[in-house]
Design an enzyme around this catalytic site. Structure first.
Site, mmCIF file in Angstrom:
data_model
loop_
_atom_site.group_PDB
_atom_site.id
_atom_site.type_symbol
_atom_site.label_atom_id
_atom_site.label_comp_id
_atom_site.label_asym_id
_atom_site.label_seq_id
_atom_site.Cartn_x
_atom_site.Cartn_y
_atom_site.Cartn_z
ATOM 1 C CG ASN A 137 19.955 3.052 22.909
ATOM 2 O OD1 ASN A 137 20.319 2.496 23.945
ATOM 3 N ND2 ASN A 137 19.059 2.523 22.114
ATOM 4 C CB CYS A 310 13.252 -4.030 15.240
ATOM 5 S SG CYS A 310 11.616 -4.207 14.596
HETATM 6 N N1 PLP Z 1 25.002 0.300 21.506
HETATM 7 C C1 PLP Z 1 24.197 1.378 21.562
HETATM 8 C C2 PLP Z 1 23.962 2.037 22.881
HETATM 9 C C3 PLP Z 1 23.603 1.878 20.404
HETATM 10 O O1 PLP Z 1 22.801 2.944 20.484
HETATM 11 C C4 PLP Z 1 23.870 1.220 19.176
HETATM 12 C C5 PLP Z 1 23.211 1.682 17.937
HETATM 13 O O2 PLP Z 1 22.120 2.218 17.948
HETATM 14 C C6 PLP Z 1 24.729 0.124 19.168
HETATM 15 C C7 PLP Z 1 25.272 -0.307 20.353
HETATM 16 C C8 PLP Z 1 25.048 -0.595 17.904
HETATM 17 O O3 PLP Z 1 25.970 0.124 17.107
HETATM 18 P P1 PLP Z 1 26.063 -0.181 15.542
HETATM 19 O O4 PLP Z 1 24.909 0.490 14.888
HETATM 20 O O5 PLP Z 1 27.375 0.407 15.124
HETATM 21 O O6 PLP Z 1 26.041 -1.654 15.382
#
Ligand code: PLP
Length: 376
Positions: A137, A310
């Site tokens: 991300n 955060c």
């Molecule tokens: N996994 C990744 C790679 C993410 O970028 C995010 C959110 O930024 C999440 C999980 C969590 O998703 P959610 O915001 O739907 O809880």
């Protein structure tokens, strides 16, 4: 008007999703009820399940709806019932928090999992569950999940893939051997607060939340049928438009990368050498705190994130960049620019204009106070 370049945090909801959710909100019926309204709601949820599995090329899948991508990750990590867990060092906090004692798989400086280290770890630890995200991300670095599935299965491990950022942006063929896959609607132009975990047919999952036994006993709580309707539409559009969007967004991303490089020779693009998501670029400005950059750009009407924000809104040091460059200040100096369905070339140019002005004002090497001949 704000130039929104933070799609990896959340994407604007697509107009077709708003329409579908508005229509869904006008209907009623609990999908667990046996009467006609309930059966109609159940029918819509089952259709949505197929649309969402199709986004990741898995019509055989078993989709469990959850309240977020975070919950989908937690359900895989805890619910698949393996005691031995290994996670890549660049996983999202959703995975890291669900597996606090997990073994860490290192990444190379390009942000890609070190396959030799992974193979060694898989052969020395008791077989369990390995978690590697599809694409990061913060940097966008794409992980070789097909190869990782092969290594994991050869050594008797299961593979969970957090596909929250990769879904709709990458070719789903890479996921064909994953045992479980986490998704989130709001990264695709769907609503926040809806996620899904796809598990391989026949794999047992223990619920984190008990109660009415919805989702075949694996996630109790009345399904969010309005959100699920929006998720299904967002998934369908993302799948249909994937190839054209990849080409379009890659061109926008190149515009940003070329532009910052032209404006500052000291700029760094962490993960820039890896195969990356078409929409994501991490840009580090040496000597300037990420938080300062985010605030400066915000004042100029540009919305971007620091590597890792955060929930309190504070910017913390990026564990992803720390894993790529141990002990390097870059982990506190990078911002993330992420594009999506409504991004334009004009957005990129306005970003570059604001970024260039910020750099001239804040960078220690560009600041006039650092130039000998310029008086205070
Ligand atoms: N996994 C990744 C790679 C993410 O970028 C995010 C959110 O930024 C999440 C999980 C969590 O998703 P959610 O915001 O739907 O809880």
């Amino acid at each position: 008007m704000t130039i929104y370049l933070d799609y990896n945090a959340t994407a604007p909801v697509r107009p077709a999703v708003i329409e579908a959710m508005t229509e869904a909100a006008r209907r009623h019926g609990n999908p667990s009820s046996v009467h006609a309204s309930g059966r109609a709601a159940r029918h819509r949820i089952e259709a949505a399940r197929r649309d969402i599995a199709a986004l990741i090329g898995r019509d055989d899948g078993d989709v469990i709806f959850t309240g977020s991508g975070t919950e989908a990750d937690a359900l895989a990590v805890r619910g698949l019932g393996r005691t031995s867990i290994a996670v890549s060092a660049i996983e999202h906090d959703a995975v890291l928090a669900a597996a606090p004692g997990a073994a860490r798989i290192p990444v190379a400086s390009d942000g890609v999992v070190d396959l030799c280290a992974l193979e060694a770890l898989l052969s020395t630890e008791t077989p369990g569950l390995v978690c590697v995200m599809w694409a990061n991300n913060e940097t966008g670095a794409v992980q070789p999940v097909a190869e990782i599935a092969r290594l994991a299965h050869t050594a008797g491990w299961l593979l969970h893939v957090d596909a929250v950022q990769g879904a709709g942006r990458l070719d789903p063929a890479a996921l064909s051997e994953a045992d479980s896959i986490a998704l989130s609607a709001h990264k695709l132009g769907g609503p926040p607060g809806v996620g899904a975990l796809l598990v391989r047919e026949g794999l047992a999952v223990t619920a984190l939340i008990g109660g009415g036994g919805q989702e075949r006993g694996r996630r109790s709580g009345t399904e969010n049928d309005i959100g699920i309707a929006g998720f299904a539409v967002a998934a369908t559009i993302a799948a249909q438009e994937r190839e054209t969007e990849v080409a379009r967004l890659s061109a926008l991303r190149s515009r940003i990368e070329d532009g910052v490089r032209r404006r500052a020779t000291d700029v760094r693009i962490p993960g820039g050498d890896a195969d990356r998501l078409c929409n994501t670029v991490s840009v580090a400005l040496p000597g300037v705190a990420a938080e300062t950059q985010v605030m400066t750009l915000d004042l100029a009407g540009i919305a971007v994130s620091a590597g890792s924000a955060c929930s309190s809104g504070k910017v913390k040091r990026s564990h992803v960049l720390d894993a790529m460059f141990p002990g390097d200040p870059v982990a506190a100096e990078a911002i993330r620019v992420s594009l999506g369905w409504n991004s334009t070339m004009d957005d990129c140019d306005r970003f570059l204009h604001a970024w260039g002005a910020m750099r001239d004002r804040l960078s220690p090497v560009a600041r006039p106070s650092n130039a000998e001949s310029v008086p205070e």
